[in-house]
Design a protein around this motif. Structure first.
Motif, PDB file in Angstrom:
ATOM      1  N   THR A  11       0.802  -1.219   0.000  1.00  0.00           N
ATOM      2  CA  THR A  11       0.000   0.000   0.000  1.00  0.00           C
ATOM      3  C   THR A  11       0.836   1.270   0.000  1.00  0.00           C
ATOM      4  O   THR A  11       0.317   2.349  -0.237  1.00  0.00           O
ATOM      5  N   ASP A  12       2.132   1.140   0.279  1.00  0.00           N
ATOM      6  CA  ASP A  12       2.990   2.327   0.335  1.00  0.00           C
ATOM      7  C   ASP A  12       3.991   2.299  -0.811  1.00  0.00           C
ATOM      8  O   ASP A  12       4.929   1.502  -0.792  1.00  0.00           O
ATOM      9  N   PRO A  13       3.814   3.158  -1.844  1.00  0.00           N
ATOM     10  CA  PRO A  13       4.724   3.146  -2.991  1.00  0.00           C
ATOM     11  C   PRO A  13       6.155   3.474  -2.627  1.00  0.00           C
ATOM     12  O   PRO A  13       7.069   3.173  -3.394  1.00  0.00           O
ATOM     13  N   ASN A  38       4.786  -6.748  -7.486  1.00  0.00           N
ATOM     14  CA  ASN A  38       6.031  -5.972  -7.403  1.00  0.00           C
ATOM     15  C   ASN A  38       7.130  -6.887  -6.887  1.00  0.00           C
ATOM     16  O   ASN A  38       7.129  -7.295  -5.728  1.00  0.00           O
ATOM     17  N   THR A  39       8.094  -7.199  -7.771  1.00  0.00           N
ATOM     18  CA  THR A  39       9.167  -8.119  -7.363  1.00  0.00           C
ATOM     19  C   THR A  39      10.142  -7.484  -6.386  1.00  0.00           C
ATOM     20  O   THR A  39      10.867  -8.196  -5.686  1.00  0.00           O
ATOM     21  N   TYR A  49      -1.331   2.273  -7.048  1.00  0.00           N
ATOM     22  CA  TYR A  49       0.034   2.190  -6.521  1.00  0.00           C
ATOM     23  C   TYR A  49       1.050   2.521  -7.611  1.00  0.00           C
ATOM     24  O   TYR A  49       1.982   3.303  -7.395  1.00  0.00           O
ATOM     25  N   LEU A  50       0.848   1.956  -8.807  1.00  0.00           N
ATOM     26  CA  LEU A  50       1.751   2.237  -9.917  1.00  0.00           C
ATOM     27  C   LEU A  50       1.664   3.700 -10.331  1.00  0.00           C
ATOM     28  O   LEU A  50       2.673   4.315 -10.690  1.00  0.00           O
ATOM     29  N   GLU A  59      10.928   4.515 -11.545  1.00  0.00           N
ATOM     30  CA  GLU A  59      10.855   3.805 -12.817  1.00  0.00           C
ATOM     31  C   GLU A  59      10.459   2.346 -12.601  1.00  0.00           C
ATOM     32  O   GLU A  59      10.942   1.690 -11.665  1.00  0.00           O
ATOM     33  N   PHE A  60       9.575   1.843 -13.453  1.00  0.00           N
ATOM     34  CA  PHE A  60       9.226   0.427 -13.390  1.00  0.00           C
ATOM     35  C   PHE A  60       8.921  -0.071 -14.789  1.00  0.00           C
ATOM     36  O   PHE A  60       8.628   0.695 -15.707  1.00  0.00           O
TER      37      PHE A  60
END
Length: 209
Positions: A11-13, A38-39, A49-50, A59-60
Motif C-alpha cells: 500500500t505504500d509506494p 512488485n518483485t 500504486y503504480l 521507474e518500473f
C-alpha cells in the motif's frame, strides 16, 4: 510460471523503493488474473500504486508473467483510462480525436517523438512556474494563477497539434508527386518550411518557460 503465494498487498509506494536514477527499473509482473506483483517488495500492487510510483519518479517495467512480454505501455495506458474515469479529465476530447486520426497515418512514426518533446517542454515550463510560485507565495501558492497558466500552455499545445495535423495530407501529396524522383518538389519544400515553423514555435514555448 506460478503465481507467488501468500503475499500481502503493498500500500505504500515508497516502501522498498528502487528504480531511482542510475538504478534498474523495478520489475512488476502481471498475472492471468490481472493481479500485479512488485518483485522489489514481494507484494501485490494496484494500478493506483503504480500511478503513485510514476508521480514519485520511480521507474518500473511491467512484464506478462506467462509470456515475458513487455506490457508497460498498455499498463500505463490503463492507468490513464482509470484516472479519466474518476473524473480527472486531463485529455481534451478534440486532442483525443486528433490522436486517433494519426493511427495508420503516414506521419504516425513521427508523432510519438513530437509528443514526447512537447510534453517535456510543457513539464519543464510547469516546474519553473511552481518554483516561481513557491518563491512568491510560500507554502500557499496562488492556484488560480497556476490554473490559468496551465490552460494557456494546453491551448498552445493543442494549437501545435492543429498545425501538425494538416501536414499529414501535405506530406502524402508531396510523396506521391515526388515518387518519380528528380528535383525536390514545391510540395516537399513547403512541408519542410512548415516543419521548420513548427520547430520554431516549440522552441519559443520552451524559452517562455
Amino acid at each position: 510460471m506460478s503465481e507467488p503465494q501468500n503475499k500481502r498487498e503493498q500500500t505504500d509506494p515508497s516502501a522498498g523503493a528502487k528504480g531511482a536514477e542510475g538504478e534498474a527499473p523495478i520489475v512488476v509482473k502481471k498475472y492471468a488474473n490481472r493481479r500485479l506483483y512488485n518483485t522489489a517488495t514481494s507484494s501485490y500492487v494496484t494500478l493506483d500504486y503504480l500511478a503513485d510510483m510514476v508521480k514519485n519518479g520511480q521507474e518500473f517495467v511491467v512484464y506478462d508473467a506467462k509470456t515475458g512480454e513487455n506490457i508497460t505501455r498498455s499498463v500505463l495506458t490503463q492507468i490513464i483510462v482509470e484516472e479519466e474515469s474518476k473524473g480527472r479529465n486531463l485529455l481534451p476530447i478534440q486532442f483525443l480525436r486528433q490522436l486517433i486520426q494519426f493511427y495508420g497515418d503516414s506521419l504516425q512514426t513521427f508523432l510519438p517523438s513530437y509528443l514526447e518533446m512537447s510534453m517535456d517542454a510543457f513539464a519543464r515550463n510547469q516546474e519553473k512556474l511552481r518554483a516561481h510560485m513557491r518563491d512568491t507565495f510560500g507554502a500557499a501558492p496562488g492556484y488560480q494563477m497556476f490554473e490559468e497558466t496551465a490552460r494557456q500552455n494546453m491551448a498552445m499545445f493543442e494549437q501545435a497539434m492543429k498545425m501538425f495535423s494538416p501536414m499529414s495530407g501535405l506530406y502524402q501529396q508531396a510523396m506521391n508527386r515526388g515518387a518519380g524522383g528528380g528535383a525536390e518538389s514545391e510540395e516537399i519544400r513547403e512541408l519542410k518550411s512548415q516543419l521548420a515553423a513548427l520547430q520554431r514555435q516549440l522552441d519559443k514555448l520552451e524559452k517562455k518557460g
